[in-house]
Design a protein around this motif. Sequence first.
Motif, PDB file in Angstrom:
ATOM      1  N   THR A  17       0.829  -1.206   0.000  1.00 39.40           N
ATOM      2  CA  THR A  17       0.000   0.000   0.000  1.00 39.40           C
ATOM      3  C   THR A  17       0.867   1.261   0.000  1.00 39.40           C
ATOM      4  O   THR A  17       0.486   2.285  -0.578  1.00 39.40           O
ATOM      5  N   ARG A  18       2.030   1.180   0.625  1.00 40.51           N
ATOM      6  CA  ARG A  18       2.922   2.342   0.643  1.00 40.51           C
ATOM      7  C   ARG A  18       3.550   2.571  -0.731  1.00 40.51           C
ATOM      8  O   ARG A  18       3.835   3.696  -1.121  1.00 40.51           O
ATOM      9  N   MET A  20       1.931   1.945  -3.475  1.00 41.50           N
ATOM     10  CA  MET A  20       0.848   2.611  -4.190  1.00 41.50           C
ATOM     11  C   MET A  20       0.782   4.089  -3.828  1.00 41.50           C
ATOM     12  O   MET A  20       0.514   4.939  -4.681  1.00 41.50           O
ATOM     13  N   GLU A 198      -6.615  -5.239  -2.643  1.00 42.99           N
ATOM     14  CA  GLU A 198      -6.245  -3.846  -2.891  1.00 42.99           C
ATOM     15  C   GLU A 198      -7.043  -3.264  -4.049  1.00 42.99           C
ATOM     16  O   GLU A 198      -7.282  -2.058  -4.099  1.00 42.99           O
ATOM     17  N   ALA A 202      -9.043   0.059  -3.730  1.00 46.78           N
ATOM     18  CA  ALA A 202      -8.821   1.139  -4.692  1.00 46.78           C
ATOM     19  C   ALA A 202     -10.137   1.684  -5.224  1.00 46.78           C
ATOM     20  O   ALA A 202     -10.255   2.890  -5.504  1.00 46.78           O
ATOM     21  N   ILE A 274      -1.283  -4.798  -8.550  1.00 49.37           N
ATOM     22  CA  ILE A 274      -1.064  -3.456  -8.001  1.00 49.37           C
ATOM     23  C   ILE A 274      -1.312  -2.394  -9.069  1.00 49.37           C
ATOM     24  O   ILE A 274      -1.994  -1.386  -8.834  1.00 49.37           O
TER      25      ILE A 274
END
Length: 388
Positions: A17-18, A20, A198, A202, A274
């Motif tokens: 997530t970081r 992203m 994710e 999103a 991702i």
Amino acid sequence: MTPFEIFFDLVFVFALTRIMALIGPEPTPTTMGQGLILLMLLWFAWSSYTWLGNQTRAEVGVVRGGFLVAMAALFVAALAMPEAWTPGSGLDGPLLVALAYVLLRVIHLALYHWAAAGVPGLRARIRFFAAVSVAGWVPLLVGALLSGAAHAVLWVVAFVVEIGGQRLSYARRGTWPLRSASHFTERHGLVLIIALGESVVAAGVGAASAVTTPPVLGVALVGFAVTVSLWWLYFDHAGPAAARVLAAAPADRRDHIAADAYSQTHLLLITAVIYLALGIEQVLAHVAGTHGGDGHAGEATLSWSASVALYGGAALYLGGRLLFLRLTGQPVPPAQPAVAVLTLVLLPLGVLLPPAAALGVLALLLLTAVVVERRSGRRRTATGSAPS
């Protein structure tokens, strides 16, 4: 697979997530490339700990202590990743990420060497692997002190050296023991399914407070169909069949299948998920009118970077899955490569069509891939040619 290992995997997913966050709400070629380099290094570290957890119990004694320190290092690296290329206030971000990665790898190699006691030849292979890895840490640390292209190139070199050391260690006489095929496949499947989550997250980020409006809600459901298709293409047949193949493989082949089909090919799948999540987020931000803060929905098309994330991510997933099927000895339906190529060829639609339409076309392509897979699966079952 133990709850302790799941905990470790969740810290890894936090790092995703970081990454992203580093790529940002409006992806650019530069940030997408920077995110990919970090993802490669991060995946290599996680994969190494998956092999270690298969060799010895991760939640017991000195190994648990080492894993906890490694988790802390991974957490620090994740926190610093949005600053991994441009130092901000406080500690130097690039150097902090590099040092945290080196600590991760040192702990892994030390624990693996300790756990390899009594396995003939394994400690010698680990020492060889460690020597090559140390050579790879040099460009990683030097790159952290530089900026621009030199920074990026040296970090790519660090990854290539680490991968090269891994491949050379496999080429040496003997094998890397894989004690439990089911444990190994479960770990990779879990991380993939969390990464797919994710895509769902999103959708919520892109829609923001406009999620209850019918157009946004409808497009969000199309994005959800995309995620379901990705899940289906792996978990309905390909993943379970590959797990059976790995479990049935002889010891002298099992480590090669595990390394090629899981440790390396799954990097393609995770990267694809991702990027695709970023693309879906961009589509929903446009439809909801939150893109760029202009407050006008539906007036703009996706940027080339967002289109590459959306269609390129899907094509990478389909291509990675085909490679996964091939490496695990599964049949590849002739239509599946065509769908993957078509997805890539239609990438310009992302910048030509309205974002909602571009996502709709992609959803149809992925649903087509699912239908092809289902039909080919029924034919394999009817002819008795499904992998055992």
